[in-house]
Design a protein around this motif. Structure first.
Motif, mmCIF file in Angstrom:
data_model
loop_
_atom_site.group_PDB
_atom_site.id
_atom_site.type_symbol
_atom_site.label_atom_id
_atom_site.label_comp_id
_atom_site.label_asym_id
_atom_site.label_seq_id
_atom_site.Cartn_x
_atom_site.Cartn_y
_atom_site.Cartn_z
ATOM 1 N N GLU A 181 -85.555 -4.935 16.538
ATOM 2 C CA GLU A 181 -84.449 -4.655 15.634
ATOM 3 C C GLU A 181 -83.593 -5.906 15.443
ATOM 4 O OE1 GLU A 181 -82.516 -1.875 13.094
ATOM 5 O OE2 GLU A 181 -84.471 -1.910 14.100
ATOM 6 N N TYR A 182 -83.360 -6.625 16.515
ATOM 7 C CA TYR A 182 -82.547 -7.848 16.425
ATOM 8 C C TYR A 182 -83.193 -8.839 15.460
ATOM 9 C CZ TYR A 182 -79.360 -11.518 18.022
ATOM 10 O OH TYR A 182 -78.380 -12.483 18.070
ATOM 11 N N ARG A 183 -84.503 -9.029 15.593
ATOM 12 C CA ARG A 183 -85.207 -9.959 14.711
ATOM 13 C C ARG A 183 -85.118 -9.498 13.253
ATOM 14 N NH1 ARG A 183 -88.953 -13.385 17.422
ATOM 15 N NH2 ARG A 183 -90.165 -13.521 15.499
ATOM 16 N N ASP A 184 -85.313 -8.203 13.027
ATOM 17 C CA ASP A 184 -85.258 -7.673 11.667
ATOM 18 C C ASP A 184 -83.854 -7.831 11.073
ATOM 19 O OD1 ASP A 184 -87.917 -6.979 11.876
ATOM 20 O OD2 ASP A 184 -87.539 -4.822 12.146
ATOM 21 N N LEU A 185 -82.837 -7.583 11.877
ATOM 22 C CA LEU A 185 -81.472 -7.711 11.379
ATOM 23 C C LEU A 185 -81.127 -9.169 11.086
ATOM 24 C CD1 LEU A 185 -79.683 -5.164 13.737
ATOM 25 C CD2 LEU A 185 -80.242 -4.848 11.323
ATOM 26 N N LEU A 186 -81.624 -10.095 11.904
ATOM 27 C CA LEU A 186 -81.442 -11.509 11.596
ATOM 28 C C LEU A 186 -82.078 -11.850 10.255
ATOM 29 C CD1 LEU A 186 -82.076 -13.472 14.934
ATOM 30 C CD2 LEU A 186 -79.911 -13.249 13.692
ATOM 31 N N GLU A 187 -83.276 -11.351 10.031
ATOM 32 C CA GLU A 187 -83.964 -11.633 8.771
ATOM 33 C C GLU A 187 -83.162 -11.105 7.579
ATOM 34 O OE1 GLU A 187 -87.902 -10.113 9.197
ATOM 35 O OE2 GLU A 187 -88.402 -11.492 10.841
ATOM 36 N N TYR A 188 -82.623 -9.905 7.721
ATOM 37 C CA TYR A 188 -81.808 -9.338 6.641
ATOM 38 C C TYR A 188 -80.576 -10.210 6.402
ATOM 39 C CZ TYR A 188 -78.872 -6.218 3.948
ATOM 40 O OH TYR A 188 -78.064 -5.701 2.975
ATOM 41 N N ALA A 189 -79.889 -10.584 7.462
ATOM 42 C CA ALA A 189 -78.644 -11.339 7.305
ATOM 43 C C ALA A 189 -78.897 -12.715 6.694
ATOM 44 C CB ALA A 189 -77.945 -11.481 8.659
ATOM 45 N N PHE A 190 -79.921 -13.421 7.178
ATOM 46 C CA PHE A 190 -80.188 -14.749 6.629
ATOM 47 C C PHE A 190 -80.634 -14.675 5.168
ATOM 48 C CE2 PHE A 190 -79.894 -16.203 10.953
ATOM 49 C CZ PHE A 190 -79.563 -17.546 10.855
ATOM 50 N N ASP A 191 -81.237 -13.570 4.781
ATOM 51 C CA ASP A 191 -81.683 -13.406 3.404
ATOM 52 C C ASP A 191 -80.551 -12.976 2.480
ATOM 53 O OD1 ASP A 191 -83.672 -13.190 1.280
ATOM 54 O OD2 ASP A 191 -83.456 -11.025 1.510
ATOM 55 N N GLU A 215 -83.941 -22.734 8.414
ATOM 56 C CA GLU A 215 -84.765 -23.693 7.680
ATOM 57 C C GLU A 215 -85.339 -23.089 6.408
ATOM 58 O OE1 GLU A 215 -85.119 -26.902 8.405
ATOM 59 O OE2 GLU A 215 -83.727 -26.623 10.077
ATOM 60 N N ARG A 216 -85.676 -21.811 6.475
ATOM 61 C CA ARG A 216 -86.291 -21.156 5.322
ATOM 62 C C ARG A 216 -85.276 -20.871 4.223
ATOM 63 N NH1 ARG A 216 -88.669 -15.499 6.722
ATOM 64 N NH2 ARG A 216 -89.721 -16.816 8.280
ATOM 65 N N HIS A 217 -84.087 -20.363 4.607
ATOM 66 C CA HIS A 217 -83.129 -19.889 3.610
ATOM 67 C C HIS A 217 -81.970 -20.863 3.373
ATOM 68 C CE1 HIS A 217 -84.918 -15.874 3.402
ATOM 69 N NE2 HIS A 217 -84.976 -15.869 4.722
ATOM 70 N N GLY A 218 -81.723 -21.764 4.319
ATOM 71 C CA GLY A 218 -80.581 -22.648 4.194
ATOM 72 C C GLY A 218 -79.248 -21.987 4.500
#
Length: 278
Positions: A181-191, A215-218
Motif C-alpha cells: 500500500e505504501y508503494r502504491d500510495l507513493l506512486e499515486y502522490a508522485f503522479d 526521477e520519472r516524474h520530476g
C-alpha cells in the motif's frame, strides 16, 4: 537532564538544546523538524502552555535562521477537549508561524482523530496557501481516498506506514500488505501531486522507490527520518536529496522512547546497552 537511555532519540529537555541539535544537523545538510513532546492533554492549562511554547519556538527558529520546522500533535493542542479547542489552538500556532515563514507539520495520531486532523489541515492550508503539512498513514484503508482529497490542497503531505495499532476493519494489519500500500500510495502522490511530498520512512526499499519516482516524474519531495534511527543514511542521502530529521525534546520522553524501542531490534539493543553502561 535526560537519562542516557533516552538521549539517542530525544534532543534534550529544552528548546535551546533542540535547536543546537538542529544547528549540528544543518552543518551536515540535514534540516530539523522540532517537536515538543506531549500528547493527550486533558486540561486547558497544559494545552495553552504547549501552544505558547510552540509560538516561542517559532520565533526562536525565525531568529536563528536555522533550516527548521515545527511539528505538533492534535491531542497536544486540545483535540481531547474538543475539536473547537484544537482548531483554535492550532490556528494560533500556524498564524504565528506563517508570520515568520516557519513551516508547521501536523502529526497524525490514532485513526479516531483522522477526520478532525485532516479538516483542520485543509482549512489552514487553504487560508495560508501552504505553510502547513499533515501526516497520513498507509496502513489505514481510507488513506487512498484521503490522498485524492488532498491532491489540490496547498501544503505538504507526509506519508508514513503507521505507528499505531488500529483494528483490522479500518486498517491493513499484515506488514507485507502495508508495504504494498505504501508503494502504491507513493506512486499515486508522485503522479498526481505538484510537489510537497514527505517520504516518512527508514525503509531503504521505500526510499529507493521514492527516488525512482522522482526521477520519472520530476515531482519535488523530501525524505523524513527520526533522530537516532539510521542517521548515517540520513547524512548520505542529504548529499543528493532534501532530508529532514524529526527532533523531539522535552521531559515527557518516556512514551515516545518506548515506541522507538519496540519498533526496531537495533533500538532495543541500544536501550539495553544504555541501561548496562549508564
Amino acid at each position: 537532564m535526560l537519562p542516557p537511555i533516552a538521549n539517542r532519540f530525544v534532543a534534550g529537555d529544552s528548546p535551546a538544546e533542540a535547536l543546537e541539535h538542529v544547528r549540528r544537523l544543518n552543518e551536515r545538510d540535514v534540516n530539523g523538524i522540532v517537536n515538543l513532546l506531549g500528547e493527550h492533554h486533558d486540561d486547558r492549562e497544559s494545552v495553552d502552555a504547549d501552544a505558547a511554547e510552540y509560538r516561542r519556538l517559532v520565533a526562536d527558529i525565525a531568529g536563528s535562521r536555522l533550516a527548521a520546522a515545527v511539528s505538533v500533535k492534535p491531542s497536544q493542542l486540545g483535540l481531547d477537549l474538543g475539536e473547537d479547542v484544537f482548531r483554535t489552538t492550532l490556528a494560533a500556532v500556524v498564524d504565528a508561524a506563517a508570520e515568520r515563514d516557519v513551516f508547521v507539520w501536523i502529526d497524525m495520531e490514532d485513526h479516531t482523530t483522522t477526520d478532525a486532523t485532516l479538516d483542520a489541515f485543509e482549512a489552514l492550508a487553504r487560508e495560508h496557501e501552504g505553510g502547513v503539512g499533515v501526516c497520513v498513514q498507509a496502513n489505514l484503508r481510507r488513506t487512498r481516498a484521503d490522498l485524492r482529497r488532498l491532491a489540490d490542497v496547498p501544503g505538504k503531505v507526509r506519508l508514513v506506514k503507521g505507528a499505531y495499532d488500529p483494528p483490522a476493519d479500518v486498517a491493513y494489519t499484515d506488514p507485507a500488505r502495508v508495504d504494498r500500500e505504501y508503494r502504491d500510495l507513493l506512486e499515486y502522490a508522485f503522479d498526481r501531486y505538484d510537489g510537497g511530498i514527505g517520504v516518512g520512512s527508514h525503509d531503504p526499499a521505500m526510499i529507493e522507490h521514492a527516488t525512482a519516482l522522482h526521477e520519472r516524474h520530476g515531482t519535488e519531495f523530501e525524505i523524513q527520518m527520526l533522530m537516532g534511527v539510521r542517521e548515517d543514511a540520513q547524512y548520505e542521502l542529504a548529499a543528493e536529496y532534501e532530508v529532514w530529521q524529526y527532533v523531539p525534546y522535552g521531559d515527557r520522553w518516556l512514551s515516545y522512547f518506548y515506541r522507538r524501542v519496540v519498533e526496531r531490534r537495533e533500538n532495543l539493543r541500544f536501550a539495553l546497552r544504555a541501561v548496562l553502561t549508564g
